[in-house]
Design a protein around this motif. Structure first.
Motif, PDB file in Angstrom:
ATOM      1  N   PRO A  17       5.136   0.096 -15.168  1.00  0.00           N
ATOM      2  CA  PRO A  17       4.827   0.115 -13.720  1.00  0.00           C
ATOM      3  C   PRO A  17       6.387  -0.865 -12.525  1.00  0.00           C
ATOM      4  O   PRO A  17       5.964   0.140 -11.901  1.00  0.00           O
ATOM      5  CB  PRO A  17       3.868  -1.013 -14.336  1.00  0.00           C
ATOM      6  CG  PRO A  17       3.351  -1.033 -15.740  1.00  0.00           C
ATOM      7  CD  PRO A  17       3.912  -0.444 -16.312  1.00  0.00           C
ATOM      8  N   LEU A  18       6.903  -1.292 -13.768  1.00  0.00           N
ATOM      9  CA  LEU A  18       8.112  -2.118 -12.968  1.00  0.00           C
ATOM     10  C   LEU A  18       8.720  -0.214 -12.516  1.00  0.00           C
ATOM     11  O   LEU A  18       9.499   0.102 -11.066  1.00  0.00           O
ATOM     12  CB  LEU A  18       9.195  -2.268 -13.686  1.00  0.00           C
ATOM     13  CG  LEU A  18      10.115  -2.327 -13.180  1.00  0.00           C
ATOM     14  CD1 LEU A  18      10.271  -4.087 -11.670  1.00  0.00           C
ATOM     15  CD2 LEU A  18      11.057  -3.556 -13.837  1.00  0.00           C
ATOM     16  N   THR A  19       9.124   0.595 -13.642  1.00  0.00           N
ATOM     17  CA  THR A  19       9.741   1.464 -13.180  1.00  0.00           C
ATOM     18  C   THR A  19       8.971   2.840 -11.965  1.00  0.00           C
ATOM     19  O   THR A  19       9.407   3.166 -10.967  1.00  0.00           O
ATOM     20  CB  THR A  19      10.001   2.554 -14.386  1.00  0.00           C
ATOM     21  OG1 THR A  19      10.661   1.833 -15.580  1.00  0.00           O
ATOM     22  CG2 THR A  19      10.830   3.704 -13.625  1.00  0.00           C
ATOM     23  N   ALA A  20       7.901   3.047 -12.062  1.00  0.00           N
ATOM     24  CA  ALA A  20       6.988   3.475 -11.397  1.00  0.00           C
ATOM     25  C   ALA A  20       6.894   3.444  -9.829  1.00  0.00           C
ATOM     26  O   ALA A  20       7.242   3.325  -9.061  1.00  0.00           O
ATOM     27  CB  ALA A  20       5.496   3.679 -11.634  1.00  0.00           C
ATOM     28  N   ALA A  21       6.608   2.058  -9.641  1.00  0.00           N
ATOM     29  CA  ALA A  21       6.782   0.959  -8.395  1.00  0.00           C
ATOM     30  C   ALA A  21       8.379   1.017  -7.897  1.00  0.00           C
ATOM     31  O   ALA A  21       8.205   1.341  -6.522  1.00  0.00           O
ATOM     32  CB  ALA A  21       6.386  -0.453  -8.933  1.00  0.00           C
ATOM     33  N   ILE A  22       9.384   0.952  -8.628  1.00  0.00           N
ATOM     34  CA  ILE A  22      11.195   1.515  -7.695  1.00  0.00           C
ATOM     35  C   ILE A  22      10.287   2.940  -7.269  1.00  0.00           C
ATOM     36  O   ILE A  22      11.221   2.977  -6.145  1.00  0.00           O
ATOM     37  CB  ILE A  22      11.825   1.317  -9.142  1.00  0.00           C
ATOM     38  CG1 ILE A  22      11.900  -0.041  -8.927  1.00  0.00           C
ATOM     39  CG2 ILE A  22      13.188   1.773  -8.590  1.00  0.00           C
ATOM     40  CD1 ILE A  22      12.582  -0.677 -10.887  1.00  0.00           C
ATOM     41  N   ILE A  23      10.519   4.045  -8.355  1.00  0.00           N
ATOM     42  CA  ILE A  23      10.166   5.102  -7.908  1.00  0.00           C
ATOM     43  C   ILE A  23       9.289   5.427  -6.560  1.00  0.00           C
ATOM     44  O   ILE A  23      10.005   6.434  -5.263  1.00  0.00           O
ATOM     45  CB  ILE A  23       9.744   6.026  -8.985  1.00  0.00           C
ATOM     46  CG1 ILE A  23      11.004   6.548  -9.684  1.00  0.00           C
ATOM     47  CG2 ILE A  23       9.751   7.545  -8.346  1.00  0.00           C
ATOM     48  CD1 ILE A  23      10.314   6.275 -11.483  1.00  0.00           C
ATOM     49  N   THR A  24       8.606   4.659  -6.482  1.00  0.00           N
ATOM     50  CA  THR A  24       7.717   4.975  -5.030  1.00  0.00           C
ATOM     51  C   THR A  24       8.131   4.436  -4.005  1.00  0.00           C
ATOM     52  O   THR A  24       8.452   4.666  -3.018  1.00  0.00           O
ATOM     53  CB  THR A  24       6.020   4.124  -5.515  1.00  0.00           C
ATOM     54  OG1 THR A  24       5.671   4.809  -6.796  1.00  0.00           O
ATOM     55  CG2 THR A  24       5.397   4.041  -4.318  1.00  0.00           C
ATOM     56  N   GLY A  25       8.674   3.277  -4.319  1.00  0.00           N
ATOM     57  CA  GLY A  25       9.163   2.133  -3.014  1.00  0.00           C
ATOM     58  C   GLY A  25      10.666   3.181  -2.459  1.00  0.00           C
ATOM     59  O   GLY A  25      10.680   3.062  -1.224  1.00  0.00           O
ATOM     60  N   SER A  26      10.921   3.626  -3.448  1.00  0.00           N
ATOM     61  CA  SER A  26      12.095   3.610  -3.136  1.00  0.00           C
ATOM     62  C   SER A  26      12.218   5.632  -2.823  1.00  0.00           C
ATOM     63  O   SER A  26      12.682   6.509  -1.351  1.00  0.00           O
ATOM     64  CB  SER A  26      13.530   4.584  -4.416  1.00  0.00           C
ATOM     65  OG  SER A  26      14.749   4.893  -3.787  1.00  0.00           O
TER      66      SER A  26
END
Length: 504
Positions: free
Chosen positions: A322-331
């Protein structure tokens, strides 16, 4: 001529050369290389217990699997960036890929600790060539503000989430194959990237007429090696150990001499105008501070999920998804869409505040915390915040720089990231360990209390260290708000004196 956001005037790219129709496929190649370099800083963490058992490493020496890589990588980045500027970025990119793959294969076949340590050091050497080449190729390939936002959104997502992806991939490979595949996996990735580089990437010729600043290399790289090594040794030895203090003193002295020399060198390794720019310096400092908080968290959460909650390596690795997915989404979905419309600091500051809130939530975790209700929301907030931060940092720090300085500017961004990771891991781990020991000593009234007191004390140490990470994140938000004064990419340059640079 048009002025970049950070002050230097650079030529309008459209007049210089036609837009490459295959540039987006080239981005895939650059992204593969960047992902490989970043995830290798963490992919072996989960595999380390297995590697230690197979190769009969001592507890005192096992840290060199991590330290050998970070030491060579962080210490040689400035040299790698300048070499890319001198001989050509595509050439150094390909050399870096081939060398990294060879070192990875060598490490995967290791028959003893020394062979593995040497392979990890070689990986770091070639990563120091590869990382700045990749970022500078991206900088010179995507010059249109709208396309630049999308490209740097993807790059920022990989740079921010690569470490978390390393935990996931390391867990899967270790559990279902063996630890050696955490190194072998780089070989097919590098082969694909080399083929793609020859077919898709283009670059201006290097500036071979310039000479390499040998005194600058010795002073700058020597100083960085000493500082990174000092932080690595602070973790096992303690901050007041004579060796650690000597390394810090030597590193600071060498870096001070390096700065003095760069103002006088005929062909400086790091031209000082790059770091004198307020916005660019703010980006470097923001990156370092943000990574300090984030990397320390990776270490704590890995042990928390496996030791306290009893997760398997695969389950612990997937816990970072989830951390990885959130970073990708935010970026890619938020920052990349807004960078042309709002000033970079209006993305960085909210992003860092959001990350701080995520860290604050983690200070409430206990030995009985639920992943779904206590850990997951914090990881999502942290990831979104880091996505909003990393993308504009990379894009703004490298915007407007002259082509002949693109490699060393990219190397400086990577150096800030690498040094921040070393500081975060050593500093926050020391705080956590000290706090845990003090808590256990205060609550251990009899041997029977040990089974209950130790896990609680360990988690207490984590939460104390995470509070420090919150403070560092808030400081990063303050730095970004005060120093990063660039305007939105779509509205022209910041109002600063123009320094004309020519295309090499």
């Amino acid at each position: 001529m048009s002025s970049g956001r950070t002050g230097e005037s650079v030529p309008i790219p459209a007049r210089a050369e036609a837009v490459d129709p295959r540039r987006w496929w080239g981005l895939v190649v650059i992204a593969l290389a960047q992902l490989m370099v970043v995830l290798d800083a963490t992919i072996v963490n989960i595999a380390l217990p297995s590697a230690q058992h197979d190769l009969h490493m001592s507890d005192g020496n096992r840290q060199w699997v991590i330290t050998a890589y970070t030491l060579a990588f962080g210490g040689l980045l400035l040299l790698g960036g300048r070499v890319a500027d001198l001989v050509g970025r595509k050439r150094t990119f390909v050399v870096g890929l081939i060398g990294f793959a060879a070192a990875s294969a060598f490490g995967g076949a290791a028959t003893g600790p020394a062979m593995l340590f040497g392979a990890r050091a070689l990986q770091g050497v070639f990563a120091a060539v590869l990382a700045p080449s990749a970022l500078s190729l991206l900088t010179t390939t995507f010059t249109d503000p709208r396309e630049r936002g999308k490209a740097f959104g993807i790059y920022g997502a990989l740079a921010g989430s690569g470490s978390a992806i390393g935990f996931i991939l390391g867990g899967l490979l270790t559990e279902y194959l063996n630890w050696r595949w955490c190194l072998y996996v780089n070989v097919p990735i590098a082969i694909l990237a080399v083929i793609g580089a020859f077919a898709l990437l283009h670059d201006r010729p290097g500036h071979g007429e310039s000479r390499l600043d040998v005194p600058g290399v010795l002073l700058g790289c020597g100083g960085l090696v000493a500082v990174v090594y000092g932080f690595s040794e602070a973790q096992p030895r303690g901050w007041t150990d004579p060796v650690v203090l000597a390394l810090f003193a030597a590193g600071i002295a060498l870096l001070a001499l390096f700065v003095w020399w760069q103002g006088r060198a005929p062909s400086p390794l790091l031209p000082l105008h790059i770091v004198r720019d307020r916005t660019r310096a703010g980006c470097f400092l923001t990156m370092m501070l943000a990574v300090i908080g984030m990397f320390g968290l990776f270490l704590f959460m890995t042990y928390y999920l496996q030791v306290i909650l009893g997760y398997s390596p695969v389950r612990a690795g997937l816990g970072f998804l989830p951390l990885t997915a959130a970073i990708i989404t935010g970026s890619t979905q938020i920052a990349a869409r807004l960078l042309n419309r709002v000033a970079p600091r209006l993305l960085m500051v909210p992003g860092l505040l959001l990350a701080s809130v995520g860290l604050m939530l983690l200070t409430r975790m206990t030995v009985h915390s639920s992943y779904a209700t206590d850990i997951l929301p914090a990881l999502i907030l942290l990831g979104l915040g880091m996505g909003l931060t990393f993308m504009p940092v990379f894009a703004t720090a490298t915007a407007g720089v002259a082509p002949k300085d693109a490699g060393v500017t990219s190397a400086t961004v990577n150096t800030a990231q690498q040094v921040g990771g070393s500081i975060g891991t050593a500093l926050l781990n020391t705080i956590a360990t000290t706090s845990s020991a003090a808590y256990i000593a205060a609550h251990l009234r009899s041997p029977a209390d040990r089974a209950a007191a130790v896990p609680v004390g360990v988690v207490h140490g984590y939460t104390v260290a995470i509070w420090w990470a919150v403070g560092v994140m808030l400081l990063a938000a303050l730095v970004a708000g005060l120093m990063v004064t660039a305007r939105p990419a779509g509205r022209g340059a910041a109002t600063k004196p123009r320094v004309r640079e020519s295309v090499g």
